[in-house]
Scaffold this motif. Structure first.
Motif, short mmCIF file in Angstrom:
data_model
loop_
_atom_site.label_atom_id
_atom_site.label_comp_id
_atom_site.label_asym_id
_atom_site.label_seq_id
_atom_site.Cartn_x
_atom_site.Cartn_y
_atom_site.Cartn_z
N ILE A 172 6.17 0.31 -8.80
CA ILE A 172 5.60 -0.25 -10.03
C ILE A 172 5.34 -1.75 -9.87
O ILE A 172 4.27 -2.25 -10.21
CB ILE A 172 6.54 0.01 -11.23
CG1 ILE A 172 6.56 1.52 -11.52
CG2 ILE A 172 6.08 -0.75 -12.47
CD1 ILE A 172 7.63 1.95 -12.49
N MET A 173 6.32 -2.43 -9.29
CA MET A 173 6.14 -3.88 -9.07
C MET A 173 4.92 -4.15 -8.20
O MET A 173 4.13 -5.05 -8.46
CB MET A 173 7.39 -4.47 -8.39
CG MET A 173 8.54 -4.81 -9.31
SD MET A 173 8.04 -5.55 -10.87
CE MET A 173 7.42 -7.14 -10.30
N ASN A 174 4.78 -3.34 -7.17
CA ASN A 174 3.63 -3.54 -6.28
C ASN A 174 2.32 -3.27 -6.97
O ASN A 174 1.32 -3.97 -6.74
CB ASN A 174 3.76 -2.64 -5.05
CG ASN A 174 4.56 -3.32 -3.95
OD1 ASN A 174 4.21 -4.41 -3.52
ND2 ASN A 174 5.65 -2.71 -3.55
N LEU A 175 2.34 -2.26 -7.81
CA LEU A 175 1.12 -1.93 -8.55
C LEU A 175 0.72 -3.09 -9.44
O LEU A 175 -0.44 -3.49 -9.52
CB LEU A 175 1.37 -0.67 -9.39
CG LEU A 175 0.15 0.14 -9.79
CD1 LEU A 175 -0.74 0.40 -8.59
CD2 LEU A 175 0.58 1.45 -10.42
N TYR A 231 10.15 3.27 4.58
CA TYR A 231 10.13 3.51 3.15
C TYR A 231 10.77 4.86 2.83
O TYR A 231 11.60 4.98 1.93
CB TYR A 231 8.68 3.47 2.64
CG TYR A 231 8.57 3.59 1.15
CD1 TYR A 231 8.50 2.46 0.35
CD2 TYR A 231 8.54 4.85 0.52
CE1 TYR A 231 8.41 2.56 -1.02
CE2 TYR A 231 8.45 4.95 -0.85
CZ TYR A 231 8.38 3.81 -1.62
OH TYR A 231 8.29 3.92 -2.97
N LEU A 232 10.38 5.85 3.60
CA LEU A 232 10.88 7.20 3.35
C LEU A 232 12.38 7.29 3.59
O LEU A 232 13.10 7.98 2.89
CB LEU A 232 10.13 8.22 4.20
CG LEU A 232 8.64 8.37 3.83
CD1 LEU A 232 7.98 9.43 4.69
CD2 LEU A 232 8.45 8.68 2.35
N GLU A 261 1.31 0.70 9.72
CA GLU A 261 1.40 1.52 8.52
C GLU A 261 2.38 2.68 8.74
O GLU A 261 3.20 3.01 7.87
CB GLU A 261 0.02 2.05 8.17
CG GLU A 261 -0.12 2.42 6.73
CD GLU A 261 -1.56 2.76 6.36
OE1 GLU A 261 -2.50 2.07 6.81
OE2 GLU A 261 -1.74 3.74 5.62
N ARG A 262 2.34 3.29 9.93
CA ARG A 262 3.22 4.41 10.24
C ARG A 262 4.69 3.96 10.18
O ARG A 262 5.54 4.61 9.59
CB ARG A 262 2.89 4.93 11.64
CG ARG A 262 3.43 6.33 11.94
CD ARG A 262 3.11 6.76 13.37
NE ARG A 262 3.70 5.88 14.38
CZ ARG A 262 4.98 5.89 14.73
NH1 ARG A 262 5.82 6.71 14.15
NH2 ARG A 262 5.44 5.04 15.65
N LYS A 297 0.83 -1.20 0.00
CA LYS A 297 0.00 0.00 0.00
C LYS A 297 0.87 1.26 0.00
O LYS A 297 0.63 2.20 -0.78
CB LYS A 297 -0.91 0.00 1.23
CG LYS A 297 -1.71 1.28 1.36
CD LYS A 297 -2.58 1.31 2.60
CE LYS A 297 -3.05 2.76 2.82
NZ LYS A 297 -3.92 2.87 3.99
N ILE A 298 1.88 1.28 0.87
CA ILE A 298 2.73 2.46 0.98
C ILE A 298 3.45 2.72 -0.34
O ILE A 298 3.49 3.85 -0.84
CB ILE A 298 3.79 2.27 2.09
CG1 ILE A 298 3.10 1.99 3.42
CG2 ILE A 298 4.73 3.47 2.18
CD1 ILE A 298 2.48 3.16 4.08
#
Ligand SMILES: Nc1nc2c(ncn2[C@@H]2O[C@H](COP(=O)(O)OP(=O)(O)OP(=O)(O)O)[C@@H](O)[C@H]2O)c(=O)[nH]1
Ligand SMILES: *[C@@H]1O[C@H](CO)[C@@H](O)[C@H](O)[C@H]1NC(C)=O
Ligand SMILES: [Mg+2]
Length: 522
Positions: free
Chosen positions: A330-333, A516-517, A509-510, A307-308
């Motif tokens: 892109i892979m996740n999408l 990720y960031l 999620e946080r 999701k992230i």
């Protein structure tokens, strides 16, 4: 102590987890560790590094054997506060089963009723023969006996059902598909009768409590106190001795109808419900889609990461020259576009029947746990669904699920100290260490004992003068997953009972976003 409890919980949870081997390995390491460090106080010796339930102390604050060991029955009966209860044995049986009926009577009389003299009710769909009645009466010396015939409407399926082609076809078909007892019409009738009608029989309506027996039942220990009185004193309404999973193909639609009933009637469930259901609400999040998608904890992290990554990718929109950074997104999408939500076939409104049930050929209970408005209309609803003949719903799962509409976990008692066998399944407790304090006393010459080589008393044992068959499977160990859920739930505080932990989705999620960031910036 906390550590010990933690380890215990880990051990117990192992029976539930999917990655069984991982868990066994974990249990193995922990147990070895524990044995090396100190002998933990809740369990006896390990076998190959694994401690079976039968060697653990399963008592919780909320339920455990009424007495640690044998009771002096003579004193118990003379205690002025003791009150014999309005109770009876009940046995549904056939004339042909006389020999096995007598075996059961002898066993329960010797181990319990020679001191307590509770009456018996025998029921049959055809009248009992003279010979049957005479033999039974001769075997029961100190108690009243009644014989009843079940009316046609109580025994048979409704007239708009029993003559139809669909009815006979359904029964035949279950035989063809190999559903256990599925092709026996009489077995369906028996299950239906025990599910919702036995307590309506005029001979049973005379009592407040019952103890169900069957032909060919064996008791291994002495029951030196009155279970009805103790249940009454302790606020218990239903007692079991064995809890096991049902065969799936006997009840594929039972839970569907149950959920539908609950919705239509607006039933407010008891906490016992948690013993019989798998609750898929294990991920709590503001994101309803995620919450619904995630059925088990192992899926959660990947789903949140997906999701992230997608969110970040979409945010960047067209400035996609930094294609390398966006690979993950892109892979996740792509993966997400391809993925289907897991269909869990028997998940209804986030829940599924876990197939556990109290094995109902042994029951000690109040009649009004069934004879009340909610359970009676539940039975009526099930009857109208046709499941007692379209499928082979057993009275055991119907009782268990039906009880959990109204009862709380605390209303139920596990008679761990009652050694019991029926057909090939048995539970036999280890004797309590102090079980030889009181010796066996009988005035009835039929029950004089020459050989009193009882099993040795053991740590965490609770049995009284048990002689357990050797080399037979103990059901606590061979079918542990249901008893495990029972223990886990009772270890929780009242009102907070859950089989599985709930994950904090927002917090997860946080954290994932933070990671990720750090890696990709924004
Ligand atoms: N009168 C009467 N009793 C029945 C009939 N079918 C079953 N029973 C009784 O109902 C009880 C349960 O039946 P069982 O056939 O033992 O069913 P079960 O215990 O699920 O199966 P087992 O594991 O094979 O013993 C027993 O006490 C039987 O005697 C029937 O057609 N007529
Ligand atoms: C036992 O309970 C039944 C059902 O509630 C009642 O009808 C009967 O009078 C009671 N008998 C005694 C002796 O209290
Ligand atoms: Mg049986």
């Amino acid at each position: 102590m906390l550590v010990v409890r933690r380890v215990k919980n880990t051990l117990l949870r192992c029976f539930q987890c999917n990655a069984m081997t991982t868990c066994i390995a974990v249990a193995f390491i922990i147990t070895i560790g524990m044995v090396l460090v100190s002998k933990p106080e809740f369990m006896d010796e390990a076998i190959d590094g694994f401690v079976p339930f039968s060697r653990m102390d399963l008592t919780t604050k909320r339920d455990g054997p009424f007495y640690p060991s044998c009771v002096n029955t003579q004193d118990y009966l003379l205690d002025p506060s003791y009150t014999k209860q309005n109770a009876s044995f009940i046995m549904l049986t056939r004339n042909e089963e006389l020999e096995d009926v007598i075996k059961t009577i002898n066993s329960i009389e010797e181990h319990f009723n020679q001191w307590f003299h509770y009456p018996y009710v025998f029921l049959n769909d055809v009248p009992f023969e003279k010979q049957f009645k005479a033999t039974v009466k001769a075997a029961i010396v100190g108690a009243d006996v009644e014989f009843g015939t079940i009316s046609e409407v109580s025994w048979n399926f409704p007239s708009n059902v029993k003559e139809t082609f669909e009815f006979h076809n359904a029964i035949e078909d279950q035989g063809d598909r190999g559903v256990l007892y599925g092709n026996m019409e009489s077995y369906h009738k028996m299950c239906r009768f025990y599910s919702g009608l036995f307590y309506k029989h005029p001979l049973m309506q005379k009592f407040e409590w019952y103890w169900r027996l069957e032909p060919d039942v064996e008791f291994f220990c002495d029951i030196t106190y009155d279970p009805f009185w103790e249940m009454h004193q302790n606020g218990k309404k239903y007692g079991f001795s064995i809890i096991i999973p049902e065969l799936y193909w006997t009840v594929p639609n039972l839970f569907r109808y149950t959920k539908s009933f609950i919705r239509h009637q607006g039933v407010k469930l008891g906490s016992l419900w948690k013993l019989f259901t798998k609750d898929y609400h294990i991920f709590e999040s503001d994101d309803a889609e995620l919450q619904d998608w995630i059925n088990n904890g192992a899926d959660s992290k990947a789903k949140v990461s997906e999701k992230i990554a997608i969110k970040q990718l979409l945010k960047k929109g067209n400035e996609a020259q930094k294609i390398n950074d966006d690979k993950e997104g892109i892979m996740n999408l792509i993966n997400k576009a391809r993925s289907k939500k897991h269909i869990v076939e028997d998940k209804f409104f986030g829940e599924e029947y876990n197939l556990c049930h109290f094995w109902s050929n042994f029951e000690i209970a109040r009649l009004n746990v069934f004879d009340n408005e909610i359970y009676n209309s539940f039975f009526q609803y099930l009857e109208e669904s046709g499941g007692f003949w379209k499928e082979r719903w057993g009275d055991a799962p119907v009782h268990s699920i039906g009880l959990s509409l109204t009862l709380d976990l605390d209303d139920v008692h596990y008679f761990r100290d009652i050694g019991y066998r029926h057909s090939t399944i048995q539970h036999c407790p280890r004797n309590a260490v102090e079980s030889d304090v009181f010796s066996y006393v009988t005035e009835d010459p039929r029950f004089k004992r020459k050989n009193t080589a009882y099993d040795e008393g053991r740590n965490y044992g609770c049995g009284c003068r048990c002689i357990c068959p050797k080399y037979k499977r103990e059901i606590e160990d061979s079918s542990g997953f249901c008893i495990n859920i029972w223990i886990n739930l009772l270890n929780e505080e009242r009102g907070h009972e859950r089989q599985d932990e709930v994950l904090d989705g927002n917090e997860m999620e946080r954290l994932v976003r933070e990671d990720y960031l750090k890696e990709f910036g924004n």
